[in-house]
Motif scaffolding. Structure first.
Motif, mmCIF file in Angstrom:
data_model
loop_
_atom_site.group_PDB
_atom_site.id
_atom_site.type_symbol
_atom_site.label_atom_id
_atom_site.label_comp_id
_atom_site.label_asym_id
_atom_site.label_seq_id
_atom_site.Cartn_x
_atom_site.Cartn_y
_atom_site.Cartn_z
ATOM 1 N N HIS A 78 1.096 4.316 -2.848
ATOM 2 C CA HIS A 78 0.942 5.768 -2.679
ATOM 3 C C HIS A 78 2.050 6.514 -3.442
ATOM 4 O O HIS A 78 1.785 7.501 -4.120
ATOM 5 C CB HIS A 78 0.982 6.149 -1.197
ATOM 6 N N HIS B 82 0.811 -1.226 0.000
ATOM 7 C CA HIS B 82 0.000 0.000 0.000
ATOM 8 C C HIS B 82 0.848 1.281 0.000
ATOM 9 O O HIS B 82 0.512 2.263 -0.678
ATOM 10 C CB HIS B 82 -0.925 -0.018 1.228
ATOM 11 N N ASP C 37 -6.795 7.042 -0.608
ATOM 12 C CA ASP C 37 -6.779 5.662 -1.100
ATOM 13 C C ASP C 37 -7.596 5.469 -2.380
ATOM 14 O O ASP C 37 -8.742 5.907 -2.472
ATOM 15 C CB ASP C 37 -7.289 4.722 0.004
HETATM 16 ZN ZN ZN Z 1 -3.449 4.978 2.087
#
Ligand code: ZN
Ligand code: KG4
Length: 324
Positions: A115, A111, A296
């Motif tokens: 980003h 994750h 996100d």
């Molecule tokens: Zn995030």
């Protein structure tokens, strides 16, 4: 190469189709904010159940938006961690199932790396660069030497910036998620109204717990009087953005990097972006993801699956993980 990507690490069920890591063909995000607002934060068990309900419709919508059939996809990717385990499992199992059914590879993604990769979307950015990663769970400066060669050169010793934004927002009585609301109020306040402390820590460290305590004391000092919300927000935002940019700039100079980028939910912050882009006048080249790719989303997962996937011998055996 066409990658179908899923993100489900926290409270957004998101899917995207991304071509060659930079071009987003379709992008859908279903946010659970409304559900969690009444609890003042994300409830993991509730979030996991909502992911289960929305993953099917979001997958369908993403293919429909693109006018592409699953058979045309070259690989299926998902976030494997860090994040909420029950939530991650939904996306990971959906992506593995699609990969197995269509006889294509499954690609696991980290994750945090995703980003960082949000900066490759619709841009000409290439390593090396310094990245300030600021999200709800992490605050790091990463030296990205190459797509798959990265070193964390600074990180927080207590709270993450997004976490502090959300806590301070709650202190001011703002609804969850507070970061974006606090940012809005800050833009109408005086950034010099209150002098807030800057943590005295090493060049490779951030610390925000002292600032959080200072804000608690400041808000309490008004007792029954009305809190000057906008000025407090503006002063807080000034202190945080100034610290983040100063540290990142020092590290960029230390590592001889003239390219500086930011990523993560807090990269959507107006003052942080302003201070970052102002560095262009000082001989640096700066980048930040489009607003929709800061918080996100699955487009960044699709980009990361192309540029910097998690390396493992058998991806179908990859399991979810909660911590970085
Ligand atoms: Zn995030
Ligand atoms: O990257 P993200 O969507 O989720 C994590 O991986 O944690 O980041 C969410 C964080 C939240 O703490 C939210 O309050 C913060 O990003 N955030 C902001 C802004 N927009 C989102 N913080 C400051 N200013 C904003 N405009």
């Amino acid at each position: 190469m066409l990658i179908f990507a899923i993100e489900s690490s926290c409270d957004e069920t998101a899917c995207a189709i991304v071509k060659d890591g930079r071009e987003v063909i379709s992008n859908s995000v279903f946010s659970q904010i409304k559900t969690h607002r009444k609890f003042g934060g994300v409830v993991p068990e509730v979030a996991a159940r909502e992911h289960l309900e929305s993953i099917g419709p979001v997958i369908k919508e993403t293919f429909e938006q693109a006018g592409i059939s699953p058979a045309q996809i070259d690989a299926f990717a998902s976030t494997a961690g860090p994040g909420l385990v029950g939530c991650l499992l939904v996306g990971l199992n959906a992506a593995k199932t699609l990969a197995l059914v269509h006889n294509k590879p499954y690609i696991p993604v980290n994750h945090l790396q995703a980003h960082v990769c949000a900066n490759f979307i619709d841009s000409d950015l290439n390593p090396p660069f310094i990245c300030l990663l600021v999200s709800g769970g992490h605050t790091q400066v990463i030296y990205v030497k190459d797509f798959d060669n990265q070193t964390i050169v600074a990180s927080t010793i207590d709270d993450a910036v997004g976490e502090v934004y959300d806590k301070v927002a709650r202190l001011m009585g703002l609804p969850y998620p507070g970061g974006i609301m606090l940012d809005k109020l800050a833009q109408e306040g005086n950034p010099n109204a209150f002098k807030l402390p800057e943590a005295k820590v090493g060049e490779d460290e951030f610390s925000f717990s002292g600032l959080k305590t200072a804000l608690l004391r400041l808000t309490q000092s008004f007792k029954d009087k009305e809190i000057p919300q906008k000025d407090i927000c503006a002063s807080f935002q000034e202190r945080v953005s100034d610290t983040l940019i100063k540290k990142t700039l020092n590290l960029a100079d230390k590592y001889g990097c003239k390219t500086i980028v930011t990523a993560g939910g807090v990269a959507a912050n107006s003052e942080l972006r302003k201070k970052l882009f102002a560095l262009n006048d000082r001989g640096y080249k700066t980048y930040a993801p489009a607003m929709k790719y800061c918080t996100d989303n699955a487009a960044m997962v699709g980009s990361c699956a192309y540029f910097n996937p998690i390396k493992c011998a058998n991806p179908l055996e990859m399991e979810v993980f909660s911590r970085a």
